[in-house]
Design an enzyme around this catalytic site. Sequence first.
Site, mmCIF file in Angstrom:
data_model
loop_
_atom_site.group_PDB
_atom_site.id
_atom_site.type_symbol
_atom_site.label_atom_id
_atom_site.label_comp_id
_atom_site.label_asym_id
_atom_site.label_seq_id
_atom_site.Cartn_x
_atom_site.Cartn_y
_atom_site.Cartn_z
ATOM 1 N N ARG A 94 44.741 -64.843 43.102
ATOM 2 C CA ARG A 94 44.153 -64.400 41.842
ATOM 3 C C ARG A 94 42.866 -63.608 42.082
ATOM 4 N NH1 ARG A 94 44.610 -65.603 36.305
ATOM 5 N NH2 ARG A 94 42.664 -65.628 35.142
ATOM 6 N N ASN B 30 38.330 -60.825 36.064
ATOM 7 C CA ASN B 30 38.487 -60.641 34.615
ATOM 8 C C ASN B 30 37.498 -61.482 33.795
ATOM 9 O OD1 ASN B 30 39.968 -58.861 33.060
ATOM 10 N ND2 ASN B 30 41.380 -60.454 32.336
ATOM 11 N N SER C 60 34.532 -61.549 29.591
ATOM 12 C CA SER C 60 34.212 -60.151 29.909
ATOM 13 C C SER C 60 35.245 -59.561 30.860
ATOM 14 C CB SER C 60 32.833 -60.078 30.545
ATOM 15 O OG SER C 60 31.917 -60.776 29.741
ATOM 16 N N THR C 61 36.220 -58.869 30.282
ATOM 17 C CA THR C 61 37.387 -58.401 31.033
ATOM 18 C C THR C 61 37.140 -57.062 31.736
ATOM 19 O OG1 THR C 61 38.171 -57.260 29.055
ATOM 20 C CG2 THR C 61 38.967 -59.508 29.386
ATOM 21 N N ARG D 135 39.147 -54.511 31.469
ATOM 22 C CA ARG D 135 39.463 -53.457 30.500
ATOM 23 C C ARG D 135 38.324 -53.209 29.517
ATOM 24 N NH1 ARG D 135 42.629 -58.035 29.712
ATOM 25 N NH2 ARG D 135 42.224 -59.223 27.815
ATOM 26 N N GLU E 188 50.139 -58.994 28.563
ATOM 27 C CA GLU E 188 50.368 -60.276 29.246
ATOM 28 C C GLU E 188 51.843 -60.618 29.116
ATOM 29 O OE1 GLU E 188 49.355 -62.799 31.510
ATOM 30 O OE2 GLU E 188 47.455 -62.721 30.405
#
Length: 313
Positions: free
Chosen positions: A65, A72, A167-168, A170, A180
């Site tokens: 991950r 992410n 706070s991603t 993108r 997703e």
Amino acid sequence: MTSSTNVSCFHEARRVAIFGGTHGNEMSGVTLVNLWIQNGKEIHRKGVETKPFITNPRAVEKCTRYVDTDLNRAFTTENLSAPSGDDLPYEVQRAQQINEIFGPKGSPEAYDVIFDLHNTTSNMGCTLILESSKDHFNLQMMHYIKKAIAPDSCPVLLTEHPLLKYSTSRSVAKHPIGLEVGPQPQGVLRSNIFESMRVVLKHALDFIELFNEGLEFPPCTVDVFRVSEKMDYPRDTNGNIIAMVHPNLQDCDWEPLNPGDPMFQTFDGTTLRYEGAGTVYPTFINEAAYYEKQQAFVTTRRETLAAGAIKKT
Ligand SMILES: CC(=O)N[C@@H](CC(=O)O)C(=O)O
Ligand SMILES: [Zn+2]
């Protein structure tokens, strides 16, 4: 009143990015983005520059991950404004680089749209993730995608929440969109999941092309599931998990969970029931990556959002 007074105008969505590998073990996005880096024909649209990009190459290489910390969650103002240096966690350094290339976050120079491709071990199907209920451009795009994909469904998860929002990657774009798709195990490719991700992206890019050509999109409504509450697994005083997701709830993402319904099952077979107020719609049920986040699933509530008409300036 003329109809045009109710039309919100946006600039052309000329700069678009497709992120894969924000989580290095979510294989559909990693594979699609790598394919498109080799040959971008499929994602090319008239009047749009679409950039496919692997956001966490070290995590992709290790098929994990993340390496130091979850990318992410790393796009906070604090991280993005920290003095850069090799001593920072790898993903914080990476967040700063991504912010330079595709942002700066919150500025007029930022990319117009970023699609961030994720897979989940949960049975969520093809889910669009919306970060703001006021983003009429994204609401219109999601409305378009839902219509295009029917009779298949494409739920919209709204992550706008005072405590649970994160706070991603993108989020550096003006219009951030998460995609997703599941169920797919970590490190595994499943053809059905891969294909449905590809189809949603196709419709999304078609929408952007139509928008840039000057098509006006009339007012519409979009049914969304707004994140409500994070539910942890039951634990003992040492923090060890003492129950599993109940078989009646496992794989039932987006289905109603009512007060009194089974929620967890302890190792000796005892059923633990949902005791909240009113019907909720659980999702991310038993997501593998969320054990470390003390999250068994998240509850959502249904809501209908209104999107005003949009047109390019
Ligand atoms: C399973 C997974 O990684 N889900 C994503 C959801 C999102 O992109 O908002 C995450 O937790 O970052
Ligand atoms: Zn992910």
